[in-house]
Design an enzyme around this catalytic site. Sequence first.
Site, PDB file in Angstrom:
ATOM      1  N   TYR A   1      13.055 -13.357 -10.200  1.00  0.00           N
ATOM      2  CA  TYR A   1      11.752 -12.685 -10.210  1.00  0.00           C
ATOM      3  C   TYR A   1      10.526 -13.137 -10.883  1.00  0.00           C
ATOM      4  O   TYR A   1       9.212 -13.479 -10.319  1.00  0.00           O
ATOM      5  CB  TYR A   1      11.848 -11.296 -10.945  1.00  0.00           C
ATOM      6  CG  TYR A   1      10.614 -10.269 -10.564  1.00  0.00           C
ATOM      7  CD1 TYR A   1      10.012  -9.727  -9.357  1.00  0.00           C
ATOM      8  CD2 TYR A   1       9.979  -9.983 -11.895  1.00  0.00           C
ATOM      9  CE1 TYR A   1       9.047  -8.751  -9.639  1.00  0.00           C
ATOM     10  CE2 TYR A   1       8.974  -9.150 -12.178  1.00  0.00           C
ATOM     11  CZ  TYR A   1       8.228  -8.563 -10.701  1.00  0.00           C
ATOM     12  OH  TYR A   1       7.536  -7.626 -10.795  1.00  0.00           O
TER      13      TYR A   1
ATOM     14  N   PRO B   1       0.039  -6.395 -15.448  1.00  0.00           N
ATOM     15  CA  PRO B   1       0.380  -5.274 -15.856  1.00  0.00           C
ATOM     16  C   PRO B   1       1.808  -5.096 -16.708  1.00  0.00           C
ATOM     17  O   PRO B   1       2.440  -5.744 -16.252  1.00  0.00           O
ATOM     18  CB  PRO B   1       0.507  -4.169 -14.483  1.00  0.00           C
ATOM     19  CG  PRO B   1       0.525  -5.303 -13.565  1.00  0.00           C
ATOM     20  CD  PRO B   1       0.550  -6.587 -13.876  1.00  0.00           C
ATOM     21  N   THR B   2       1.689  -4.132 -17.526  1.00  0.00           N
ATOM     22  CA  THR B   2       3.069  -3.820 -18.377  1.00  0.00           C
ATOM     23  C   THR B   2       3.831  -2.963 -17.502  1.00  0.00           C
ATOM     24  O   THR B   2       3.537  -2.686 -16.142  1.00  0.00           O
ATOM     25  CB  THR B   2       2.626  -3.035 -19.644  1.00  0.00           C
ATOM     26  OG1 THR B   2       1.825  -2.097 -19.259  1.00  0.00           O
ATOM     27  CG2 THR B   2       2.054  -3.978 -20.901  1.00  0.00           C
TER      28      THR B   2
ATOM     29  N   ARG C   1       8.742  -0.466 -24.902  1.00  0.00           N
ATOM     30  CA  ARG C   1       7.895  -0.828 -23.734  1.00  0.00           C
ATOM     31  C   ARG C   1       6.360  -0.118 -24.022  1.00  0.00           C
ATOM     32  O   ARG C   1       6.602   0.808 -24.510  1.00  0.00           O
ATOM     33  CB  ARG C   1       8.607  -0.424 -22.637  1.00  0.00           C
ATOM     34  CG  ARG C   1      10.068  -1.041 -21.878  1.00  0.00           C
ATOM     35  CD  ARG C   1       9.747  -2.136 -21.781  1.00  0.00           C
ATOM     36  NE  ARG C   1      11.048  -3.083 -21.435  1.00  0.00           N
ATOM     37  CZ  ARG C   1      11.875  -3.833 -22.233  1.00  0.00           C
ATOM     38  NH1 ARG C   1      11.349  -3.830 -23.654  1.00  0.00           N
ATOM     39  NH2 ARG C   1      12.866  -4.270 -21.709  1.00  0.00           N
TER      40      ARG C   1
ATOM     41  N   GLY D   1       0.780  -1.369   0.118  1.00  0.00           N
ATOM     42  CA  GLY D   1       0.048  -0.065  -0.028  1.00  0.00           C
ATOM     43  C   GLY D   1       0.831   1.175  -0.016  1.00  0.00           C
ATOM     44  O   GLY D   1       0.277   2.364  -0.373  1.00  0.00           O
TER      45      GLY D   1
END
Length: 310
Positions: A132, A159-160, A204, A8
């Site tokens: 990872y 997500p990208t 990207r 958070g």
Amino acid sequence: MKILVTGGSGLVGTAIKTISNEYNYEFIFLASKDCDLINYDETYKLFEKEQPDFVIHLAACVGGIFLNMKHKVDILEKNLLMNYNVVKCSHIFKVKKLIACLSTCIFPDKTSYPIDETMLHNGPPAETHYTYAYTKRLLEIHCKAYFENYGDNFICIIPTNIYGTNDNYSLEDGHVLPALIHRCYLAKKNREKFIVKGSGSALRQFIYAEDLAKLLLLTLEKYNEKTPLILSVDENTEYSIEYIARLIAKYFDYENNIEFNPKYSDGQLKKTACNKKLIEYLGDYKFIDIEDGVKTSVEWFINNYENARK
Ligand SMILES: NC(=O)c1ccc[n+]([C@@H]2O[C@H](COP(=O)([O-])OP(=O)(O)OC[C@H]3O[C@@H](n4cnc5c(N)ncnc54)[C@H](OP(=O)(O)O)[C@@H]3O)[C@@H](O)[C@H]2O)c1
């Protein structure tokens, strides 16, 4: 309904916090000082105390390519433990829905494009960040197994590259866009060249953290499948690192001082992801333009330099 947001205090977590008053949930934003998710007992006690209805699991040991290459073991062990503890406790405490966060960089290194949700386990990930990647792939497997064996609504989103305010601007460990913002800031301050590591040619897709926050909450309300969902801008909205670096330099008013250093790794040359499934489920979505998002991020960094993570 209570939503526990792990991570958070991070980039995405604070973006959810920014928009949270537009929603009718009670949010709990967790930072590592509130609970070390690597520790099972602490995690268990947290779930026991909070009894969340929903969990958005963002916490991770995460960073750019140089962090991933330097700290393989640390990244593997911390993420494995954190993910295990959060998924396990979500099951024990009967969480109604868990959303676990993966990343498009965990897809196979050798693949066809655009990448879609079905391709996740089709081959080994890139060598630059394989520990990872495998922890995230296992997180997906863990959620799917609970979904299939126990009927738990544990889903994964992918997500990208994410960027925005409150990012990790570390020069060594941060992701490419915030690290470039910091690098350009220092170059201008010290009247030096703005050095961009790599050739600048890698492509990207970038999603603004607040867009991702909105899509996460839409996913919470609308998506209930055991197969993951890519949360990304359109596959045609892909930019080279050179374009991003020049955009950053423009907002620093330091455009004529860029130099690329190809001696550094570019990472994967591209990882174009397809957001067709997202649009099918959640309807059309208007993403923030990269120019506006980068401008806001640069301005935020300048105004918050002292307190920014770096
Ligand atoms: N950023 C990207 O470009 C990107 C791209 C694709 C996917 N993702 C994924 O998106 C998610 C959110 O990323 P982000 O960029 O928002 O990350 P971030 O800004 O680096 O934040 C990481 C969060 O994890 C928390 N955390 C780390 N270790 C913890 C521990 N032992 N116990 C409890 N909390 C811990 C941190 O808490 P403290 O602040 O207290 O340390 C922080 O809130 C992650 O799962 C990441 O893998 C990120």
